[in-house]
Design an enzyme around this catalytic site. Structure first.
Site, mmCIF file in Angstrom:
data_model
loop_
_atom_site.group_PDB
_atom_site.id
_atom_site.type_symbol
_atom_site.label_atom_id
_atom_site.label_comp_id
_atom_site.label_asym_id
_atom_site.label_seq_id
_atom_site.Cartn_x
_atom_site.Cartn_y
_atom_site.Cartn_z
ATOM 1 N N HIS A 192 7.077 -62.458 67.688
ATOM 2 C CA HIS A 192 6.202 -63.040 68.708
ATOM 3 C C HIS A 192 4.826 -62.381 68.643
ATOM 4 O O HIS A 192 4.715 -61.207 68.303
ATOM 5 C CB HIS A 192 6.843 -62.831 70.091
ATOM 6 C CG HIS A 192 6.061 -63.450 71.197
ATOM 7 N ND1 HIS A 192 4.962 -62.826 71.754
ATOM 8 C CD2 HIS A 192 6.203 -64.632 71.828
ATOM 9 C CE1 HIS A 192 4.463 -63.624 72.688
ATOM 10 N NE2 HIS A 192 5.189 -64.724 72.747
ATOM 11 N N ASP A 318 6.882 -71.857 76.047
ATOM 12 C CA ASP A 318 6.042 -70.681 76.292
ATOM 13 C C ASP A 318 5.764 -70.503 77.785
ATOM 14 O O ASP A 318 4.664 -70.123 78.187
ATOM 15 C CB ASP A 318 4.734 -70.738 75.497
ATOM 16 C CG ASP A 318 4.260 -69.358 75.069
ATOM 17 O OD1 ASP A 318 4.835 -68.364 75.522
ATOM 18 O OD2 ASP A 318 3.292 -69.287 74.301
HETATM 19 C C1 1DF Z 1 -0.338 -65.620 76.479
HETATM 20 C C2 1DF Z 1 0.238 -66.483 75.568
HETATM 21 C C3 1DF Z 1 0.289 -64.409 76.776
HETATM 22 C C4 1DF Z 1 1.430 -66.141 74.954
HETATM 23 C C5 1DF Z 1 1.513 -64.091 76.187
HETATM 24 O O1 1DF Z 1 2.156 -62.931 76.399
HETATM 25 C C6 1DF Z 1 2.117 -64.996 75.317
HETATM 26 C C7 1DF Z 1 -1.605 -65.965 77.104
HETATM 27 C C8 1DF Z 1 1.482 -61.882 77.056
HETATM 28 O O2 1DF Z 1 -1.910 -67.161 77.218
HETATM 29 O O3 1DF Z 1 -2.336 -65.059 77.503
HETATM 30 O O4 1DF Z 1 3.346 -64.740 74.875
HETATM 31 N N1 1DF Z 1 1.901 -66.988 73.934
HETATM 32 O O5 1DF Z 1 2.947 -66.754 73.321
HETATM 33 O O6 1DF Z 1 1.157 -67.940 73.575
HETATM 34 MN MN MN Z 2 4.807 -66.472 73.951
#
Ligand code: 1DF
Ligand code: MN
Length: 355
Positions: A192, A318
């Site tokens: 991730h 997500d």
């Molecule tokens: C965000 C996106 C934050 C994802 C995440 O974890 C995350 C974000 C802190 O939009 O700030 O897992 N993502 O997987 O796209």
């Molecule tokens: Mn994510």
């Protein structure tokens, strides 16, 4: 259209379960530690400061407040949000960077605590939740043990690794006990995103592109590629990786990566870039599954299915970062056969994660 729908007009009689495979949570304890680290400045990671300075300490603003609340709920509120969005099952994982930003011993303890709390939630809602085990890669041998405990005792379905650990990558052989344990347990590793490490992130922060908009994908695709080029998948040929955000775009790159990998290895330009048993794209096709977290775009989904295989592409929402309750209504209407839609939403995930 006939048939049953929920209150948002999402069909409930589609003939498949919708399984969302990259769904984030956080423990109260870990969030408190983040807040403390941010306040005291007791971390050395500007990307973490940018990301969690926003989500953990900026609670007057709407997005961080709602995300903060939703991340902490692995009970009724989340189930209600899943119902509203037509999600039958969520595969939950500790949000990025998880414990990977913490000092070693604290990281080991917080990973255990998060795993125990998640296991309780899965026990309470066995039809709605499944979990991935969190580990502290800072302590590779302990991480391998916790991985095994998570899979064998707690019933988790894979491992979450939130990309680099304080600037270090799984391509480094010191982490290979984790890869060995994952292969032995047949546990997929969900690689991730994390923010880019110190030394890479500043130019991204400067222009506001360090987060999910772009920086995350740069970091995670790079991490996957260095795992491949390190030879880790020749050493552990049965390892299974999962990449979100439609493969972090690697399938678009793979033809060029193959060409340049062959040319660069042949020229012996780098000591560190060694020959592999297969082409880089072969590992992508054979060792990697991808999900659509944050990338609900039909042409890109179809391209991924075409070049990686329809059995390799799975749905992810997500939550809570991209909670769009209507999105499955659009995906249900993709120009795809009922069998392919069922594989996309349900059976690919059931097979990979052994649900
Ligand atoms: C965000 C996106 C934050 C994802 C995440 O974890 C995350 C974000 C802190 O939009 O700030 O897992 N993502 O997987 O796209
Ligand atoms: Mn994510």
């Amino acid at each position: 259209m006939t048939g049953q729908t929920n209150k948002n007009g999402i069909r409930t009689d589609v003939g498949y379960k919708r399984i969302a495979t990259e769904e984030a949570f956080i423990t109260r304890e870990l969030l408190d530690i983040y807040v403390k680290m941010l306040k005291e400045g007791s971390h050395d990671d500007p990307g973490f400061g940018s990301l969690w300075g926003f989500y953990a300490t900026n609670l007057q603003a709407e997005r961080p407040r709602i995300i903060n609340e939703r991340l902490q709920d692995i009970g009724e509120r989340r189930i209600a949000d899943m119902d509203a969005a037509g999600i039958d099952v969520a595969i939950l994982s500790l949000t990025s960077p998880g414990v990977q930003i913490l000092p070693r011993d604290l990281a080991i303890a917080q990973a255990r605590l998060a795993n125990d709390q998640l296991a309780d939630a899965v026990r309470k809602y066995p039809d709605r939740f499944a979990g991935l085990v969190a580990v502290a890669p800072q302590a590779p041998e302990e991480a391998a043990k916790e991985l095994e405990r998570g899979i064998k005792e707690l019933g988790f379905k894979g491992v979450i690794i939130n990309s680099h650990t304080q600037g270090e990558y799984l391509s480094d052989q010191k982490f290979w006990p984790i890869l060995e344990a994952a292969e032995a347990c047949d546990a997929p590793i969900y690689l991730h995103p994390n923010t880019l490490p110190k030394g890479m992130v500043e130019p991204f922060i400067e222009c506001g592109l360090d987060g999910a908009i772009f920086g995350f994908g740069v970091e995670t695709s790079f991490h996957m590629l260095r795992i491949i080029t390190s030879g880790a998948l020749d050493r552990f040929p049965n390892l299974k990786f999962v990449l979100g955000h439609l493969g972090e775009a690697l399938q678009y790159w793979m033809w060029r990566i193959d060409y340049m990998h062959e040319a660069t290895v042949r020229s012996k330009r780098y000591e560190s870039l060694k020959p592999l048993k297969k082409k880089p794209s072969d590992y992508l096709k054979e060792n990697v599954w991808i999900t659509t977290s944050g990338q609900q775009f039909e042409p890109a989904i179809k391209y991924a299915q075409e070049v990686l295989g329809k059995d390799r592409v799975m749905y992810a929402m997500d939550y809570p970062y991209q909670y769009v309750p209507q999105e499955v209504a659009d995906l249900d209407n993709m120009d795809m056969s009922p069998e392919d839609l069922k594989a996309f939403y349900q059976t690919n995930a059931e097979k990979l994660f052994k649900l």
